[in-house]
Design an enzyme around this catalytic site. Structure first.
Site, PDB file in Angstrom:
ATOM      1  N   ASP A 210      56.385 -23.340  20.997  1.00  0.00           N
ATOM      2  CA  ASP A 210      55.441 -22.950  19.955  1.00  0.00           C
ATOM      3  C   ASP A 210      56.096 -22.186  18.808  1.00  0.00           C
ATOM      4  OD1 ASP A 210      53.547 -24.064  21.570  1.00  0.00           O
ATOM      5  OD2 ASP A 210      52.587 -22.185  22.162  1.00  0.00           O
ATOM      6  N   ILE A 362      54.678 -35.142  26.768  1.00  0.00           N
ATOM      7  CA  ILE A 362      55.788 -36.015  26.389  1.00  0.00           C
ATOM      8  C   ILE A 362      56.714 -35.264  25.441  1.00  0.00           C
ATOM      9  CG2 ILE A 362      56.413 -38.129  25.150  1.00  0.00           C
ATOM     10  CD1 ILE A 362      53.742 -39.312  26.119  1.00  0.00           C
TER      11      ILE A 362
END
Length: 439
Positions: A210, A362
Site C-alpha cells: 500500500d 494476483i
C-alpha cells in the site's frame, strides 16, 4: 529527546572490529568511501526550513546516511544473522531475502544465516516451525518468484518468548521484512533486548504494497503493484468500451491509503474515476458519484472505475468493526457494493453492462519488476551495513531519494496518506477528469 535528535539511531556499543570491505577513506581515488558517522542528510529540503534554520541559528533536522562503516560492532566470521518475513505478501520479498543472504555471506563472510519460517510464529517454539539454514545456493534463484521463500503469518507472538528464541540460537542480528505491524513488533523486540542488556541488532525493512509507511519515499513492491495492475486496467477499459454503457470496476489494494489505485490510474490513463480511502464521497445527490457517472455515460457511453479496498467504508450502514490477526480493521467489499448500487441506480433508466474485477491477490503475489528488484537489493545491502556496525531499531529506507537509516519508532507513528491538496492527487484528477469532490 528534542526535535534535532528525533532521528537518532541507537547503537549496541562501541565498534570493535575493522570491516573486511576494502573501501576507501579518500576522495578522488575512484573507490567507494566508507560512510562516516558524521555523514548526515537534511530531512526537510524546503526553502522555508532553510530560512528558519538561518534565522534561528539552528542546525537542520538530519538523517543518518546509510552505508558501510569502517569500524564494526560484530566480528564478521563469528556472527549469526536471522531473517523473518511477516504480514501480507508483496512483490520483492524474495529479492530482499536473497540480497540479505548474499550481502552477509559475500560482503562480510557471515557463515551462519537462519531463516525464520512463517513470520513471528517461527520464533515461538510452541508453533513447531523449525528454523532453516540459509545459504547463497539456496536463495540464488528465489528472486524470480513472487511470495516469500520463508513463508509468512499475521499476528503478534509473545515478545519475551521470541527474544528467548533469538538468544537460545545465539542470533546477533534479526532482519524483519514487513509493514507497520511487523515494524512495531521488531521495535518491541529491540526494547526487550535492551532490558536484558543483550547485544542483538534488530532491523526493519519496510514492506507494504500500500506504500503507507510514513516518512519514507516508497516501500518496495509498490511500484510492481501498480505496474502489474496497469494492463488489467487496460483490459478492463477494453471490456467497458465493448458494450453500450459499459462499466468496469477494478478494486485494488489500499486499506488506508490509495497510492496503488491512484498510481495505476496515472500509469494507464484510461480511468475515469479513482475512489480512495482519503476522500469522502457520496453516492446520491446532484454532485454525488452516481449522478456524475450518469453524465459520463451520456457523453462517452462507457466508464472505468478504479477503487481502493478501503474507500467508501462510511457508506456501509450498521457496519461492525472486525479486526484481523494483525489488528487491521477488515473492510466491507466496496467493489461489490458499488456494482450493486450502480445497477440499482440505472435500473429502469438506461441499460448498463457492469464488470467487476478484483485482481488484488494476483497483484501482490507477482515477482518484482526490474525497478523494484534494484530497489530491494539496495535496501538489503544498506540494512546489512547498518546491522554489522551495531545499529539497532532502525529501518533501511530511502528519503529524498537518498538511502538513510530512520528509527522504527518514527515511521510507525502514523500511516502515510495521499494529500488531497497535493500535486500528486491533482495529477490523478487531471488524468481522469473527475471532479474535485463527489457529493
Amino acid at each position: 529527546m528534542n526535535d534535532r535528535n528525533r532521528f537518532y539511531i541507537e547503537s549496541l556499543g562501541a565498534p570493535k572490529f575493522k570491516s573486511p570491505l576494502e573501501l576507501s577513506t579518500l576522495k578522488g581515488d575512484h573507490i567507494f568511501d566508507f560512510i562516516r558517522e558524521s555523514d548526515k542528510l537534511v530531512f526537510d529540503l524546503s526553502m522555508e526550513h532553510y530560512q528558519h534554520c538561518l534565522e534561528k541559528g539552528e542546525e537542520p533536522l538530519c538523517l543518518e546516511k546509510a552505508g558501510p562503516r569502517q569500524d564494526l560492532f560484530f566480528d564478521s566470521e563469528n556472527t549469526t544473522a536471522a531473517i523473518v518475513t511477516c504480514g501480507g505478501l508483496c512483490p520483492g520479498i524474495n529479492n530482499v531475502i536473497r540480497g540479505l543472504v548474499m550481502a552477509l555471506h559475500y560482503f562480510y563472510g557471515v557463515k551462519k544465516i537462519i531463516g525464520v519460517p512463517y513470520g513471528y510464529e517461527g520464533l515461538n517454539p510452541e508453533k513447531g516451525h523449525e528454523l532453516v539454514k540459509l545459504t547463497p545456493e539456496k536463495v540464488k534463484d528465489i528472486h524470480q518468484f513472487g511470495g516469500t521463500y520463508l513463508g509468512s503469518s499475521r499476528g503478534a507472538q509473545d515478545v519475551s518468548v521470541m527474544v528467548d528464541t533469538l538468544q537460545d540460537n545465539k542470533v546477533d542480528m534479526l532482519f524483519a521484512i514487513g509493514g507497520d505491524g511487523t515494524l512495531k513488533g521488531v521495535n518491541a523486540l529491540g526494547e526487550e533486548i535492551s532490558k536484558r542488556n543483550a547485544k542483538i541488532s534488530v532491523v526493519g525493512i519496510p514492506k507494504t504494497i500500500d506504500n503507507d509507511i510514513d516518512l519514507i519515499d516508497e516501500s518496495f513492491g509498490f511500484e510492481t503493484a501498480f505496474d502489474v495492475a496497469s494492463p488489467i486496467i487496460r483490459d478492463a477499459h477494453n471490456e467497458a468500451t465493448g458494450a453500450y454503457n459499459g462499466i468496469s470496476i477494478i478494486k485494488l489494494m489500499g486499506r488506508d491509503s490509495g497510492f496503488i489505485a491512484a498510481s495505476a490510474a496515472l500509469a494507464m490513463p484510461v480511468v475515469n474515476f479513482v475512489l480512495i480511502p482519503e476522500m469522502d464521497f457520496s453516492l446520491d445527490g446532484e454532485e454525488g458519484f452516481l449522478k456524475v457517472l450518469e453524465k459520463r455515460l451520456q457523453k462517452k457511453k462507457h466508464a472505468v472505475i478504479v477503487v481502493a479496498e478501503g474507500a467508501g467504508q462510511q457508506l456501509f450502514k450498521d457496519r461492525k468493526i472486525v479486526k484481523d490477526a494483525s489488528g487491521n480493521i477488515q473492510h466491507e467489499d466496496i467493489g461489490v457494493f458499488l456494482k450493486e448500487k450502480i445497477a440499482e441506480y440505472f435500473k429502469g433508466k438506461s441499460p448498463v453492462t457492469i464488470k467487476y474485477i478484483d485482481p488484488s491477490y494476483i497483484v501482490r503475489c507477482a515477482p518484482a519488476n526490474s525497478s523494484d528488484s534494484v530497489f530491494c537489493s539496495r535496501l538489503a545491502y544498506q540494512a546489512v551495513h547498518g546491522a554489522m556496525a551495531g545499529k539497532t531499531k532502525f529501518v533501511a529506507s530511502r528519503v529524498n531519494n537518498r538511502y538513510v537509516y530512520v528509527p522504527i519508532s518514527e515511521v510507525t507513528k502514523k500511516r502515510k496518506k495521499i494529500e488531497l491538496e497535493g500535486e500528486f492527487w491533482f495529477s490523478v484528477l487531471q488524468s481522469t477528469g473527475q471532479p474535485f469532490s463527489l457529493g
